[in-house]
Structures are given as structure tokens and as C-alpha cells.
Design an enzyme around this catalytic site. Structure first.
Site, mmCIF file in Angstrom:
data_model
loop_
_atom_site.group_PDB
_atom_site.id
_atom_site.type_symbol
_atom_site.label_atom_id
_atom_site.label_comp_id
_atom_site.label_asym_id
_atom_site.label_seq_id
_atom_site.Cartn_x
_atom_site.Cartn_y
_atom_site.Cartn_z
ATOM 1 N N ASP A 191 28.916 -35.801 19.748
ATOM 2 C CA ASP A 191 29.239 -35.348 21.098
ATOM 3 C C ASP A 191 30.535 -34.547 21.165
ATOM 4 O OD1 ASP A 191 28.583 -35.226 23.785
ATOM 5 O OD2 ASP A 191 29.853 -36.928 24.281
ATOM 6 N N GLU A 217 41.005 -29.674 21.530
ATOM 7 C CA GLU A 217 42.169 -29.094 22.199
ATOM 8 C C GLU A 217 43.253 -28.654 21.221
ATOM 9 O OE1 GLU A 217 43.234 -30.779 26.112
ATOM 10 O OE2 GLU A 217 42.083 -32.507 25.459
#
Ligand SMILES: *[C@@H]1O[C@H](CO)[C@@H](O)[C@H](O)[C@H]1NC(C)=O
Ligand SMILES: *[C@@H]1O[C@H](CO)[C@@H](O)[C@H](O)[C@H]1NC(C)=O
Length: 335
Positions: free
Chosen positions: A206, A211
Site C-alpha cells: 500500500d 515524503e
């Protein structure tokens, strides 16, 4: 004392930051300058995860494996019970978040937050009646100090039932990725390969976003905040998670050496994980079959890399990062 930011989410997680309560960190504490936000992450029951999630099992071991693999891309995490009223609803200034709080027919406090998928009352997170377990990631700098940039994972899954993702239909997909910034220079593509290996070991399919800290531009390390999807089925190895690796055939030398080491009997990944988890107060720890699955998956990663090397040659596959980064790979892995 307010929620500065509500990081949006994923299919099945709510991720947002709230200030660490002053009871936990003294007002004069120098570490305040590090930022005192925490992330509360709670798995939502999803299509492949019916019923209430056990976040101890799903999130915490991810931090451990990140450390053992020497990736260190997951901020320190601890689990605790959070009072949803006092510690989230009453302190947030995020109106969007605040508005999604409601009381369920069973009289529990619930909220569903704001996200792109599965954000509705049916997929709400509910307390009992107002207490919820979450995983708190500490010392992630406050967004006011260090803005983060969210990137879509080029190999994210299609969240549409009938539509396949490009990487699923195009075997040369990596060539396209390699030519587009920021994957065309620096270590970003290799960092994604590390992330791929990490996710495969944990069985996390998933990983739609990751980031970076905005200040560092494109040429910087990446951080994985949402690791909650790992350690689902230990009997199944989700080979599609390894697709980026088999399509790109690239790996950092430090990573390659480390996984070779962790496949050795003396430094077996499962043994290191077990030892590392034993010293934790959090329980339950990973059950044996999960640990054995990691050893088995590690061998599969090595197999993919061996096939790549055979096909394309060692120097085209393994990128020597040891000269520039001076990493200590090859030494005894740290717990
Ligand atoms: C949670 O916080 C609310 C508001 O401060 C309080 O009324 C409630 O009793 C707390 N719940 C628990 C279980 O302590
Ligand atoms: C950083 O990456 C983005 C791609 O998302 C690209 O548009 C931008 O030009 C890159 N910046 C530099 C300085 O390379």
C-alpha cells in the site's frame, strides 16, 4: 496546543500531526526545537484487512526492520492510547478534521478525517467509547519548521477495480521513470528500490506515496510515514511489490551487501528482529511465521538481484554508494 496540520492520507490510514502534550515533554526541554508534533496513525479495516487492526503488529516492527536494514527512513514510533475528545477533537484547529467527528449509534466517538479513498462514515475510526490506540511517531519536525513534500510512488497501485496501473502493463515502465525528474538524477530511484525491498519484506503493498523534506530539494533521502500495511499474511509473498526492483534492476551496493549479510545464518534477519523486539515494552511481538516470512522474502530479493546481475552485469545493477556516503555496511548490523 493545537493541531497544526492534518496530513491526508491513504486508502486505509488516517495520518495527522498533533502537538505532543506538555505532560510528555517539559516546556523548557531543548528538544522542543526539534518540533513536537506527533503522528497518530491508525489502520482502518480495509478490503484485505477485516476487523480491528492490531497496530502493534503492523506498524512498530516496520520501524525495527527499517533500522536493521539500516535504511533509517521511518521516524521513531510508539503506541499508546489516545483520548480522541481531549487530544484530537478539542485541540484541533483543522475544521475539516473537526467536522468529521460524530457519535456512533453505539455511542462511541468516531471520525473519518479527510482523504482520497474510503473516507466516509462507513470507514470511520471509532473509539471505545472515546479511547483509541494509535501509533505515535515522535520527533518529526513541526511542519512550520520543516515542510514536507509528498510524492506519488511511480509504482502505486491502481485503486480502480477494472483499471490496471501503467507499471502492470508495460514491462519497460522503469525506463520511463528513469527519464523523468527526480528519478533521472541523484539517488532517488535507488532510494525507491530500498523502499521496495523494505515493503516486500513486510508485505506492504500500500505504498502509494512517500515524503521528503522540502528544504532539501529533490536530492534528498525519502521518509516512509505510512507503514501500517505490513505484516498481514505471513504465508503469502506478494511478488508484485518487487516489480520496481525487477523492472529497474538497480540497487545500492550498501543495500545489496546488507541483505546478503542478513541472509547469513549468523546475522539472520529473523533473529535480529526477534532480539530487537524482545527488548521492547510493546507486545505482542511478531509471531514466528512472520519472522520466517522475512527470511524467505529476503532470499527472494536476492534471487531477483541475482537474475538482474546475470542479465545486465554487476556494474549495471549495483551502484557503488559506499565511496560517497561512507556507510558502515558490512559491519555487524545494529539492533
Ligand atoms: C477523555 O477526555 C474527555 C474530555 O476531556 C473526558 O471528559 C473523558 O472522561 C476522557 N475519557 C477518559 C476515558 O478518560
Ligand atoms: C524536482 O523534481 C520535479 C519533479 O517532480 C521537477 O519538476 C523539478 O524540475 C526538479 N527540480 C530540480 C531542481 O531538478
Amino acid at each position: 496546543m493545537r493541531v497544526r496540520h492534518f496530513i491526508v492520507v491513504s486508502c486505509c490510514f488516517v495520518l495527522f500531526t498533533v502537538p505532543l502534550l506538555s505532560s510528555s515533554v517539559s516546556q523548557n526541554e531543548p528538544s522542543m526545537s526539534l518540533g513536537h508534533n506527533i503522528i497518530i496513525q491508525q489502520a482502518r479495516p480495509g478490503p484485505d484487512r477485516p476487523g480491528p487492526p492490531d497496530f502493534h503488529l503492523h506498524i512498530w516492527p516496520g520501524v525495527k526492520s527499517s533500522r536493521i536494514l539500516d535504511f533509517r527512513r521511518v521516524p521513531p514510533v510508539a503506541g499508546r492510547v489516545v483520548n480522541m475528545t481531549k487530544e484530537i477533537r478539542d485541540v484541533t484547529r483543522d475544521k475539516k478534521l473537526w467536522r468529521t467527528f460524530f457519535i456512533s449509534p453505539a455511542n462511541n466517538i468516531c471520525f473519518y478525517g479527510e482523504c482520497s479513498y474510503y473516507c466516509s462514515t462507513e470507514h470511520a475510526l471509532c473509539g471505545k467509547p472515546d479511547q483509541i490506540e494509535g501509533s505515535l511517531a515522535a520527533f518529526l519536525p513541526d511542519l512550520a519548521l520543516a515542510k514536507r513534500r509528498t510524492w506519488r510512488n511511480p509504482w502505486r497501485r491502481s485503486y480502480h477495480k477494472r483499471k490496471k496501473a501503467e507499471w502492470e502493463v508495460d514491462p519497460d515502465y522503469c525506463e520511463e521513470v528513469k527519464q523523468s525528474p527526480p528519478y533521472d538524477s541523484g539517488t532517488r530511484l535507488l532510494d525507491i528500490m530500498d523502499m521496495t525491498i523494505f515493503d516486500f519484506l513486510m508485505g506492504n503493498m500500500d505504498r502509494h506515496h512517500y515524503e521528503t523534506f522540502e528544504k532539501f530539494g529533490n536530492e534528498t533521502f525519502i521518509i516512509h510515514l505510512d507503514n501500517g500495511r505490513g505484516f498481514g499474511k505471513h504465508s503469502h509473498d506478494e511478488l508484485s511489490i518487487l516489480v520496481p526492483l525487477s523492472q529497474c534492476c538497480r540497487v545500492k551496493k550498501s543495500t545489496h551487501l546488507r541483505i546478503q549479510l542478513l541472509a547469513k545464518e549468523e546475522y539472520k534477519l529473523s533473529a535480529l528482529m526477534e532480539e530487537s523486539l524482545q527488548t521492547d515494552t510493546l507486545s505482542p511481538i511478531l509471531i514466528r511465521p512472520h519472522l520466517e516470512a522475512m527470511d524467505r522474502r529476503l532470499r527472494l530479493v536476492l534471487q531477483v538481484l541475482a537474475d538482474c546481475i546475470e542479465k545486465e552485469g554487476y556494474s549495471n545493477v549495483v551502484e557503488d554508494d559506499l565511496v560517497t556516503e561512507g556507510t558502515n555496511t558490512g559491519t555487524v548490523p545494529q539492533r
